[in-house]
Design a protein around this motif. Structure first.
Motif, short mmCIF file in Angstrom:
data_model
loop_
_atom_site.label_atom_id
_atom_site.label_comp_id
_atom_site.label_asym_id
_atom_site.label_seq_id
_atom_site.Cartn_x
_atom_site.Cartn_y
_atom_site.Cartn_z
N GLU A 72 0.81 -1.22 0.00
CA GLU A 72 0.00 0.00 0.00
C GLU A 72 0.84 1.27 0.00
OE1 GLU A 72 -4.31 1.30 1.89
OE2 GLU A 72 -3.00 -0.05 3.02
N PHE A 73 2.00 1.23 0.66
CA PHE A 73 2.87 2.39 0.64
C PHE A 73 3.28 2.76 -0.78
CE2 PHE A 73 3.81 2.80 5.18
CZ PHE A 73 4.17 4.13 5.25
N TYR A 74 3.67 1.75 -1.54
CA TYR A 74 4.12 2.00 -2.91
C TYR A 74 2.97 2.47 -3.79
CZ TYR A 74 6.19 1.46 -7.49
OH TYR A 74 6.63 1.71 -8.77
N VAL A 75 1.84 1.82 -3.69
CA VAL A 75 0.68 2.17 -4.52
C VAL A 75 0.24 3.60 -4.24
CG1 VAL A 75 -1.76 1.67 -4.94
CG2 VAL A 75 -0.10 -0.20 -4.79
N LYS A 76 0.17 3.99 -2.97
CA LYS A 76 -0.27 5.34 -2.63
C LYS A 76 0.78 6.38 -3.02
CE LYS A 76 -4.09 3.78 -0.95
NZ LYS A 76 -5.28 3.75 -1.83
N ASN B 245 -6.31 9.83 2.96
CA ASN B 245 -6.78 9.08 4.13
C ASN B 245 -5.76 8.05 4.58
OD1 ASN B 245 -9.14 10.54 4.16
ND2 ASN B 245 -10.36 8.97 3.12
N PHE B 246 -5.06 7.43 3.61
CA PHE B 246 -4.06 6.42 3.95
C PHE B 246 -2.94 7.01 4.80
CE2 PHE B 246 0.15 4.70 2.81
CZ PHE B 246 0.03 3.44 3.38
N PHE B 247 -2.37 8.12 4.35
CA PHE B 247 -1.27 8.71 5.10
C PHE B 247 -1.73 9.25 6.47
CE2 PHE B 247 0.71 8.74 0.90
CZ PHE B 247 1.97 8.24 1.22
N GLN B 248 -2.92 9.79 6.51
CA GLN B 248 -3.44 10.25 7.80
C GLN B 248 -3.62 9.08 8.76
OE1 GLN B 248 -6.87 12.51 6.35
NE2 GLN B 248 -5.92 14.39 7.10
N ARG B 249 -4.14 7.97 8.24
CA ARG B 249 -4.38 6.80 9.08
C ARG B 249 -3.07 6.20 9.59
NH1 ARG B 249 -4.24 1.65 7.60
NH2 ARG B 249 -4.52 2.11 5.38
N VAL B 250 -2.09 6.05 8.69
CA VAL B 250 -0.81 5.44 9.07
C VAL B 250 -0.12 6.26 10.16
CG1 VAL B 250 1.53 4.94 8.27
CG2 VAL B 250 -0.43 4.20 6.91
N VAL B 251 -0.05 7.57 9.96
CA VAL B 251 0.63 8.41 10.94
C VAL B 251 -0.14 8.44 12.25
CG1 VAL B 251 1.40 10.76 11.46
CG2 VAL B 251 1.75 9.81 9.18
N ALA B 252 -1.46 8.57 12.18
CA ALA B 252 -2.27 8.62 13.41
C ALA B 252 -2.11 7.33 14.21
CB ALA B 252 -3.74 8.86 13.05
N GLU B 253 -2.12 6.18 13.52
CA GLU B 253 -1.96 4.91 14.22
C GLU B 253 -0.56 4.78 14.84
OE1 GLU B 253 -2.91 1.94 11.35
OE2 GLU B 253 -5.09 2.23 11.50
N THR B 254 0.46 5.25 14.10
CA THR B 254 1.83 5.18 14.60
C THR B 254 1.98 6.05 15.85
OG1 THR B 254 2.69 4.80 12.37
CG2 THR B 254 4.25 5.58 14.03
N VAL B 255 1.48 7.27 15.79
CA VAL B 255 1.57 8.19 16.93
C VAL B 255 0.82 7.62 18.13
CG1 VAL B 255 0.86 10.46 17.78
CG2 VAL B 255 1.93 10.25 15.53
N SER B 256 -0.38 7.07 17.88
CA SER B 256 -1.19 6.51 18.96
C SER B 256 -0.47 5.34 19.63
CB SER B 256 -2.54 6.07 18.41
OG SER B 256 -3.33 5.48 19.41
#
Length: 517
Positions: A212-216, A256-267
């Protein structure tokens, strides 16, 4: 009898409004077309609405080629006027004036152009490149510690492991890579590096080609295709209207993907007290500092900085690597000299290169510098005027001119790098331009691969590190060769705002005998 009279008056009013509107439109278009001529400034012809870049937007010419056209239009002047859609813009081609604008009078030109509204599209609008004024200064100061030499040394092991994993896969699957498109190949490497160094997530984009990282990332950096081009033109020509309509530059899924990944990592890091010295950790530290700031960092701010770091690595760093690989393949003498240097350092480190050893590779530095000279990933960089500024006359017979707030200044990086006045025989790939005897002769304001002044690329040290370690591993384990698909000379794409050919950058990889996995 009253009704006809009212009807005639109404019709006359409508006609009058239309006539006045058309007159104002024609006057506005006339002013746009003749803006620089009326001010006694040498200029590039322009069309209404699209401005001077209309040939590029109609896909008649590539971006590097149009920069060269403008740059060489009047080679004896210090600058030339253009129209960026309806915005007056000055292309500055004199290194001394570039120094004055970019450094000496930075307070007059402190910002990059930004056409994305941060409230509507925070991922694109809140990053350090797009921010302006005090917000930019604060974010720049927050991010700067991420890219110190000590932080590079710490992150080197992560990057080196990505490089080793990447070249291991190439080496053990020779049937897949006898002929490769370097741009496609190296975006997979930079994707993996940024995923681990910025987001703390391990990805192998050669094994898992549709991760997903590459696709996005591919989606975020794609500007080809009719609808993508139309969307880009709409944002550039009508930023206020795009804001009014609530349009986002990134696709909803990618944002939405980047927001979700960062939010989950921070959490997760907050909950589990995870400490990992990378960009997100540094931003989290800044968020938690117990001090007054003019702008408290939010999750959107953290997402935006991580995203621009990802975007720059995914696209511009992979472009640099692609052209290094290309030039080594078409200049085997340069490749062999670089390989000798790499092999000697590999031997000293028992097949491993440390961060300190990487910095000692003088010829590697020369090769990278010359690639950035001949193929700068960013062909044009800009500044926006914040305070009125008087430019000196462009040359004999011209008048000085006042640049107003909102006007644009551009530095033609590609044109400067291909100017024989500063780089003799500019089409030749010659790393010796940057050897110990010659490098001090290079005009620092005619060589701008990472920009200049306070707005200089903040991540250039990281980009060079990830590039050099990959190139070292690659030339140690492979011979880079021309194939029938290798394009000589390069023909730049008219479909994309980049310096990559439509067909890609193709070379062959041949395993070196006697090199351990």
């Amino acid at each position: 009898m009253e009704i006809p009279s009212f009807s005639v008056s109404y019709n006359l009013l409508v006609v009058g409004v239309i006539v006045i509107g058309l007159a104002k439109l024609i006057s506005s278009l006339y002013e746009q077309i003749n803006y620089w001529a009326r001010r006694g400034v040498p200029s590039v012809p322009s069309l209404p609405v699209l401005g001077s870049g209309w040939k590029m937007f109609t896909r008649q010419i590539s971006m590097p080629d149009i920069v060269m056209q403008w740059y060489n239009l009047q080679p004896d002047v210090k600058y030339i006027g253009t129209m960026d859609f309806a915005t007056p813009s000055v292309m500055v081609r004199d290194p001394d004036l570039i120094r004055d604008i970019g450094i000496k009078h930075f307070e007059h030109f402190p910002d990059h152009e930004s056409f994305i509204d941060e409230k509507i599209d925070p991922v694109f609008g809140k990053n350090v490149f797009s921010l302006k004024g005090d917000r930019w200064k604060e974010m720049r100061n927050t991010l700067s510690p991420t890219f110190t030499a000590s932080k590079m040394r710490f992150m080197f092991d992560l990057v080196s492991e990505c490089s080793k994993q990447f070249t291991d896969y190439l080496y053990t699957h020779p049937e897949q890579f006898s002929q490769v498109d370097l741009k496609e190949l190296f975006t997979r490497y930079t994707n993996d590096v940024i995923a681990t160094a910025a987001f703390g997530i391990s990805v192998n984009s050669l094994k898992d080609r549709e991760n997903e990282f590459y696709v996005k990332g591919a989606d975020a950096t794609k500007f080809s295709g009719f609808f993508r081009l139309l969307k880009f033109l709409f944002f550039r020509a009508s930023p206020q209207l795009s804001k009014l309509l609530g349009l986002k530059f990134l696709s909803r899924d990618t944002g939405n993907f980047f927001q979700r990944v960062v939010a989950e990592t921070v959490s997760a890091r907050d909950a589990q007290k995870i400490v990992r010295p990378d960009m997100i950790h540094l931003l989290m530290q800044a968020r938690d500092k117990d001090k007054l700031t003019t702008h408290q960092l939010t999750i959107d701010d953290i997402v935006a900085q991580a995203f621009i770091f990802f975007l720059a690595g995914f696209d511009t760093s992979s472009t640099l690597m692609s052209y290094i690989g290309y030039e080594l393949a078409v200049n085997p003498d340069v490749q062999e000299k670089l390989r000798e240097e790499v092999d000697s350092h590999m031997a000293e480190g028992n097949g491993v290169i440390s961060y300190e050893e990487l910095l000692k590779m003088d010829y590697m530095e020369m090769v990278v510098s010359e690639t950035l000279r001949k193929h700068p990933p960013t062909v044009l960089t800009d500044r926006i005027c914040a305070q009125k500024f008087e430019l000196p006359a462009a040359g004999p017979g011209y008048d000085s001119v006042t640049v107003n707030p909102g006007d644009k200044i551009t530095f033609p990086v590609f044109g400067l790098h291909r100017d024989p006045k500063y780089f003799p025989d500019p089409e030749k790939f010659d790393p010796e331009r940057f050897n110990e005897q010659n490098k001090d002769k290079v005009n620092p304001y005619a060589y701008l691969p990472f920009g200049l002044g306070p707005r200089k690329c903040i991540g250039n040290r990281f980009a060079l590190m990830e590039t050099k370690i990959l190139v070292a591993n690659l030339v140690h384990r492979f011979n880079l060769k021309r194939t029938e698909k290798t394009m000589v000379p390069i023909v730049y794409s008219k479909q994309n705002f980049s310096i990559i050919p439509d067909e890609g950058i193709w070379i062959g990889l041949e395993k070196r005998e006697g090199i351990a996995n």
